[in-house]
Design an enzyme around this catalytic site. Structure first.
Site, PDB file in Angstrom:
ATOM      1  N   CYS A   1       0.784  -1.156  -0.166  1.00  0.00           N
ATOM      2  CA  CYS A   1      -0.219   0.072  -0.020  1.00  0.00           C
ATOM      3  C   CYS A   1       0.925   1.261   0.184  1.00  0.00           C
ATOM      4  CB  CYS A   1      -0.916   0.030   1.290  1.00  0.00           C
ATOM      5  SG  CYS A   1      -0.296   0.047   2.742  1.00  0.00           S
TER       6      CYS A   1
ATOM      7  N   HIS B   1      -2.712   1.390   6.967  1.00  0.00           N
ATOM      8  CA  HIS B   1      -2.859   1.110   5.506  1.00  0.00           C
ATOM      9  C   HIS B   1      -3.239   2.645   4.876  1.00  0.00           C
ATOM     10  CE1 HIS B   1      -4.367  -0.771   1.762  1.00  0.00           C
ATOM     11  NE2 HIS B   1      -5.605   0.208   1.917  1.00  0.00           N
TER      12      HIS B   1
ATOM     13  N   HIS C   1      -5.775   2.053  -4.398  1.00  0.00           N
ATOM     14  CA  HIS C   1      -4.765   1.628  -3.169  1.00  0.00           C
ATOM     15  C   HIS C   1      -4.515   0.138  -3.646  1.00  0.00           C
ATOM     16  CE1 HIS C   1      -8.001  -0.732  -0.695  1.00  0.00           C
ATOM     17  NE2 HIS C   1      -8.343  -0.903  -1.853  1.00  0.00           N
TER      18      HIS C   1
END
Length: 361
Positions: free
Chosen positions: A275, A323, A335
């Site tokens: 990520c 994240h 993402h």
């Protein structure tokens, strides 16, 4: 010279350690795992898990991997800083040793000059002269010589203290470095174990079950997004597509061009990303360097309100900032979700938002 050789050896070893360090990473963190099921009485048959329960179990394992990633990232960051500090201390110690060597040479030159003067101390030679002018000139030189000698000895003492301090500091940093390398290795092992456990569960599923699992994930994300929008989070939002800066547009263009590429823990492209690897590389393509991990992106970059976010801003998720996705406008992000998934576009509210940060100001 022994100390200097030790310092040089330490620097060489540190460089070797640093070369082996693995860059820090951040995982896509799903929602927290479901509460454990009630214990089954002895003798009773184990109930078969539903696919939804399996989904939550897999997400729970990935969430545990995220927690281990936090520890890994912290240890990795400390290893890099301590390695740099040890090298710096080694360089300063080498300079201090060079100064001591020079001061010793100057002290030796003074001793040799005194020897050439017949071995008599300067004050004795001064008293033996019968010329008043020579006496006065000699007295002045004697005072200057005394001051120079005291200054020389004082500088030698201070420099030696500096050298000893550098050695002590380097020893402390080296001990911390080794401790953090052990923490780093332990965290990396735990990350690999959790991911392997999740992948093992997925591997037991039939093809149609895997397809249904993906649908369940998408449905959960859609429900979360709908709930987020219904809360009025974007009611006063100003970040229309036209509000993006030129650099923001470049970052979004890079990130969206990676859609379909697989998630890989620790990857920064070009074939796969985790990520924060995706977001850091996207902004690098726009000419701006941002921290490598989602935790550091949250800690170091300027924060903005959700209502003020614009395309290119980074949305940080979960309480531990584990994240990150890039906002692309219209309530959506791009993402890299987790192992087994690919870079994708989804609703910005699909996961619990911690906050928004803005690279480049």
């Amino acid at each position: 010279m022994v100390k200097r050789h030790c310092v040089a050896a330490a620097i060489a070893l540190v460089c070797a350690v640093t070369a082996l360090a693995v860059p820090g990473t951040a995982f896509a963190a799903p929602s927290a795992p479901a509460a454990p099921a009630a214990p089954v009485p002895p003798g009773a048959s184990q109930p078969q898990q539903t696919l939804e329960q399996i989904r939550l179990e897999i997400e729970g394992l990935y969430h545990q991997a995220v927690s281990a990633t936090d520890a890994y990232n912290l240890a990795e960051d400390q290893v890099q800083r301590q390695s740099t500090e040890i090298v710096k201390l080694g360089q300063e110690a080498a300079k201090a040793q060079d100064r001591i060597d020079d001061l010793k040479q100057r002290a030796g030159a003074t001793a040799r000059a005194q020897y050439r003067g017949g071995g008599l101390p300067p004050e004795a030679q001064l008293l033996l002269t019968s010329d008043p002018q020579l006496f006065l000139d000699g007295a002045n030189r004697f005072r200057q010589g005394q001051k120079a000698t005291k200054d020389l000895l004082r500088e030698m003492e201070q420099t030696q203290q500096e050298l000893d301090s550098y050695a002590r500091d380097a020893s402390t940093q080296w001990r911390k470095l080794e401790e953090n390398r052990l923490k780093q290795a332990k965290a990396r092992k735990e990350i690999a174990a959790k991911i392997a456990a999740a992948e093992k569960i997925e591997a037991r599923l039939k093809k149609e079950e895997k397809a249904r699992l993906l649908v369940l994930e998408q449905e959960a994300a859609q429900r979360a997004q709908a709930s987020w929008l219904a809360s009025g989070a974007l009611k006063d939002a100003k970040g229309a597509k036209g509000a993006a800066t030129e650099q923001g547009k470049k970052a979004v263009a890079f990130a969206t061009a990676q859609v379909g590429k697989p998630y890989e823990w620790g990857a920064e492209g070009p074939g796969s990303y985790d990520c924060s690897g995706l977001t850091s590389k996207a902004w690098e393509a726009a000419g701006i360097t941002v921290p490598r991990t989602s935790q550091e992106q949250w800690r170091q970059l300027p924060k903005v309100d959700v209502k003020d976010m614009r395309p290119g801003d980074l949305i940080i998720y979960h309480a531990d900032a584990s994240h990150v996705g890039m906002y692309i406008g219209d309530g959506a992000i791009v993402h890299s979700p987790r192992p087994g998934r690919t870079v994708t576009i989804t609703g910005a509210g699909a996961n619990k938002i911690l906050g928004v940060v803005r690279p480049g100001g």
